[in-house]
Design a protein around this motif. Sequence first.
Motif, mmCIF file in Angstrom:
data_model
loop_
_atom_site.group_PDB
_atom_site.id
_atom_site.type_symbol
_atom_site.label_atom_id
_atom_site.label_comp_id
_atom_site.label_asym_id
_atom_site.label_seq_id
_atom_site.Cartn_x
_atom_site.Cartn_y
_atom_site.Cartn_z
ATOM 1 N N SER A 106 0.858 -1.185 0.000
ATOM 2 C CA SER A 106 0.000 0.000 0.000
ATOM 3 C C SER A 106 0.892 1.232 0.000
ATOM 4 C CB SER A 106 -0.913 0.006 1.234
ATOM 5 O OG SER A 106 -0.147 0.197 2.409
ATOM 6 N N PHE A 107 0.259 2.377 -0.152
ATOM 7 C CA PHE A 107 1.004 3.621 0.008
ATOM 8 C C PHE A 107 1.499 3.696 1.448
ATOM 9 C CE2 PHE A 107 -1.793 4.875 -3.534
ATOM 10 C CZ PHE A 107 -0.828 5.331 -4.418
ATOM 11 N N HIS A 120 12.999 10.513 2.466
ATOM 12 C CA HIS A 120 11.660 10.729 1.894
ATOM 13 C C HIS A 120 11.485 12.200 1.495
ATOM 14 C CE1 HIS A 120 9.752 6.836 2.234
ATOM 15 N NE2 HIS A 120 10.185 6.709 3.477
ATOM 16 N N ASP A 155 12.673 7.321 -7.149
ATOM 17 C CA ASP A 155 12.385 5.929 -6.776
ATOM 18 C C ASP A 155 13.456 5.390 -5.840
ATOM 19 O OD1 ASP A 155 10.162 5.992 -8.496
ATOM 20 O OD2 ASP A 155 11.289 5.123 -10.161
ATOM 21 N N ARG A 162 12.872 3.622 2.837
ATOM 22 C CA ARG A 162 12.245 2.416 3.391
ATOM 23 C C ARG A 162 13.300 1.503 4.005
ATOM 24 N NH1 ARG A 162 9.216 -1.326 -0.031
ATOM 25 N NH2 ARG A 162 8.331 -1.976 1.969
ATOM 26 N N GLU A 172 6.547 0.918 8.943
ATOM 27 C CA GLU A 172 5.897 1.812 7.970
ATOM 28 C C GLU A 172 4.437 1.993 8.357
ATOM 29 O OE1 GLU A 172 8.566 0.837 4.042
ATOM 30 O OE2 GLU A 172 6.724 -0.315 4.304
ATOM 31 N N SER A 174 0.657 3.180 6.883
ATOM 32 C CA SER A 174 -0.161 3.453 5.707
ATOM 33 C C SER A 174 -1.100 4.605 6.017
ATOM 34 C CB SER A 174 -0.978 2.215 5.325
ATOM 35 O OG SER A 174 -0.128 1.176 4.949
ATOM 36 N N TYR A 177 -7.832 6.663 5.071
ATOM 37 C CA TYR A 177 -8.677 7.468 4.185
ATOM 38 C C TYR A 177 -10.056 7.620 4.777
ATOM 39 C CZ TYR A 177 -4.995 6.543 0.773
ATOM 40 O OH TYR A 177 -3.788 6.444 0.106
#
Length: 177
Positions: A106-107, A120, A155, A162, A172, A174, A177
């Motif tokens: 996932s994002f 990042h 990229d 990461r 990480e 996610s 939403y």
Amino acid sequence: MKIYTGRGDEGMTDLRDMSRVSKTSPRIEAYGSVDEANALVGTARPTGYDDVDETLKRVQNHLHVVQADFANPDPDEGDPVVTDAHVEELEAAIDEADAELDPLTSFILPGGSEAGATLHHARAVVRRAERRAVDLAADQPVNAAAIRYLNRLSDALFVLGRLVNARDGVPEESPSY
């Protein structure tokens, strides 16, 4: 090499071919954004991981080549220019780092450890530099390999961010939403 010359006091600067342009020209915006990205990559070093630091050192040197490439509207033989070999080197670094990571499902939210978050952030600045380069290329000659390099670099910085976070044990997150 003298640090100040006064030649830019009225908002103009020299390109590599000694032509004068406004400091707000698309060419200056493109390589200025690359300079900003390079400085940000430098703030991520040292990450605490020799292999990542060596990759970032090579990236910083490559970014100097990107800047020289963008600063030279008509390069001569022997002038520094980005080549496909630079892009391929990044692709190899991405593949090597990605092999150590869990697959992305996932994002993720940018952040993490200090070095991971900085990588990042650098990725986002490289994306801006790429947009500036694409804008420049719409009206002026630009080495397409330099634009590909910036695309691939964003990229690489994502994957390296990461990787550093994973090695630092930072999970990480996610987005919700």
